[in-house]
Design an enzyme around this catalytic site. Structure first.
Site, PDB file in Angstrom:
ATOM      1  N   GLY A  33       0.804  -1.221   0.000  1.00 17.10           N
ATOM      2  CA  GLY A  33       0.000   0.000   0.000  1.00 17.10           C
ATOM      3  C   GLY A  33       0.834   1.267   0.000  1.00 17.10           C
ATOM      4  N   ASP A  35       2.542   2.513   2.369  1.00 20.56           N
ATOM      5  CA  ASP A  35       3.816   2.257   3.058  1.00 20.56           C
ATOM      6  C   ASP A  35       4.889   1.835   2.038  1.00 20.56           C
ATOM      7  OD1 ASP A  35       5.594   1.852   5.138  1.00 20.56           O
ATOM      8  OD2 ASP A  35       4.610   0.058   5.928  1.00 20.56           O
ATOM      9  N   GLY A 120      -7.143   0.610   3.692  1.00 21.59           N
ATOM     10  CA  GLY A 120      -6.708  -0.287   2.619  1.00 21.59           C
ATOM     11  C   GLY A 120      -6.590  -1.702   3.149  1.00 21.59           C
TER      12      GLY A 120
HETATM   13  N1  AR6 Z   1      -0.728   7.715  -2.083  1.00 23.45           N
HETATM   14  C1  AR6 Z   1      -1.846   7.940  -1.362  1.00 23.45           C
HETATM   15  N2  AR6 Z   1      -2.646   6.962  -0.899  1.00 23.45           N
HETATM   16  C2  AR6 Z   1      -2.300   5.686  -1.194  1.00 23.45           C
HETATM   17  C3  AR6 Z   1      -1.141   5.351  -1.942  1.00 23.45           C
HETATM   18  C4  AR6 Z   1      -0.352   6.441  -2.410  1.00 23.45           C
HETATM   19  N3  AR6 Z   1       0.768   6.257  -3.121  1.00 23.45           N
HETATM   20  N4  AR6 Z   1      -1.082   3.994  -2.050  1.00 23.45           N
HETATM   21  C5  AR6 Z   1      -2.166   3.495  -1.410  1.00 23.45           C
HETATM   22  N5  AR6 Z   1      -2.902   4.511  -0.894  1.00 23.45           N
HETATM   23  P1  AR6 Z   1      -2.974   1.014   2.995  1.00 23.45           P
HETATM   24  P2  AR6 Z   1      -3.655   0.562   5.826  1.00 23.45           P
HETATM   25  C6  AR6 Z   1      -4.151   4.464  -0.112  1.00 23.45           C
HETATM   26  O1  AR6 Z   1      -3.321  -0.390   2.632  1.00 23.45           O
HETATM   27  O2  AR6 Z   1      -5.034   0.149   5.477  1.00 23.45           O
HETATM   28  C7  AR6 Z   1       0.784  -1.808   4.589  1.00 23.45           C
HETATM   29  O3  AR6 Z   1       1.232  -3.051   4.119  1.00 23.45           O
HETATM   30  C8  AR6 Z   1      -5.002   3.218  -0.180  1.00 23.45           C
HETATM   31  O4  AR6 Z   1      -5.747   3.181  -1.396  1.00 23.45           O
HETATM   32  O5  AR6 Z   1      -1.754   1.602   2.385  1.00 23.45           O
HETATM   33  O6  AR6 Z   1      -3.452   1.501   6.972  1.00 23.45           O
HETATM   34  C9  AR6 Z   1       1.409  -1.433   5.912  1.00 23.45           C
HETATM   35  O7  AR6 Z   1       2.747  -1.893   6.027  1.00 23.45           O
HETATM   36  C10 AR6 Z   1      -5.890   3.428   1.030  1.00 23.45           C
HETATM   37  O8  AR6 Z   1      -6.940   4.348   0.714  1.00 23.45           O
HETATM   38  O9  AR6 Z   1      -2.811   1.194   4.609  1.00 23.45           O
HETATM   39  C11 AR6 Z   1       0.510  -2.102   6.909  1.00 23.45           C
HETATM   40  O10 AR6 Z   1       0.851  -3.463   7.066  1.00 23.45           O
HETATM   41  C12 AR6 Z   1      -4.952   4.114   2.036  1.00 23.45           C
HETATM   42  O11 AR6 Z   1      -3.830   4.571   1.264  1.00 23.45           O
HETATM   43  C13 AR6 Z   1      -0.852  -2.000   6.255  1.00 23.45           C
HETATM   44  O12 AR6 Z   1      -0.602  -1.904   4.854  1.00 23.45           O
HETATM   45  C14 AR6 Z   1      -4.452   3.200   3.134  1.00 23.45           C
HETATM   46  O13 AR6 Z   1      -4.240   1.892   2.628  1.00 23.45           O
HETATM   47  C15 AR6 Z   1      -1.584  -0.753   6.679  1.00 23.45           C
HETATM   48  O14 AR6 Z   1      -2.867  -0.782   6.146  1.00 23.45           O
END
Ligand code: AR6
Length: 169
Positions: A33, A35, A120
């Site tokens: 994601g 991260d 996400g």
């Molecule tokens: N810019 C902005 N938003 C984004 C981007 C980007 N480049 N990429 C994804 N998103 P997530 P979580 C959005 O899954 O649910 C990781 O593996 C995405 O569409 O990134 O807090 C970490 O290491 C969604 O709306 O984070 C943890 O293990 C939002 O960012 C876990 O995921 C958050 O999705 C954290 O899960």
């Protein structure tokens, strides 16, 4: 007067702000994601710095440099994993926003960009999460008038629509 809130559809790694927030996990050692996107754009220097932090409990936040990113700082926060809504997820998510904004204010940050933390991989429903994000950030902008701008960076139209709806309230 307190700071402004903006909502945009974009990639948070490209944001020209003082600090971007990372939706990390408790290890702070990267993942998928947002991260994964932040670590690949920032470079290995970020991972090195994160290793020295020794992790971060859910609901808390840690600050690092931005390394190869346009942003000066990355504030890593660990959102709650959605378990149906009765395991304290709302409070933990609110606590992420509070800790990020406190760290931002303590470090002279005037502009900060948040992704939609927990919505996400962690499956927190975005309508509910966006209401919490907007409510907390509104309060925190009053508490920290030195922060001039908060940008909610949405990755996709459904996330954007949820934030716009939350802002109407
Ligand atoms: N810019 C902005 N938003 C984004 C981007 C980007 N480049 N990429 C994804 N998103 P997530 P979580 C959005 O899954 O649910 C990781 O593996 C995405 O569409 O990134 O807090 C970490 O290491 C969604 O709306 O984070 C943890 O293990 C939002 O960012 C876990 O995921 C958050 O999705 C954290 O899960």
């Amino acid at each position: 007067m307190s700071g402004v809130i903006e909502v945009i559809i974009d990639d948070i790694t490209q944001m020209n702000v003082d600090a971007i927030v990372n939706a990390a996990n408790e290890s702070l050692l990267g993942g998928g994601g947002v991260d994964g996107a932040i670590h690949s754009a920032a470079g290995l220097g970020l991972l090195d710095e994160c290793r020295r932090l020794g992790g971060c409990p859910t609901g808390e936040a840690r600050l690092t440099g931005g390394h190869n990113l346009p942003a000066r700082f990355v504030i890593h926060t660990v959102g709650p994993i959605w378990k149906g809504g009765t395991s304290g997820e709302d409070d933990l998510l609110a606590s992420c926003y509070r800790n990020c904004m406190r760290l931002a204010a303590e470090n002279g940050v005037r502009s900060i960009a948040f992704p939609s933390v927990s919505t996400g991989v962690y499956r927190f429903p975005v309508e509910r999460a966006s209401k919490i994000a907007v409510r907390e950030v509104r309060l925190l902008l009053e508490k920290y008038p030195e922060i001039e701008m908060v940008v909610f960076v949405c990755f996709g139209r459904n996330v954007y629509d949820a934030y716009m709806e939350a802002l109407k309230a």
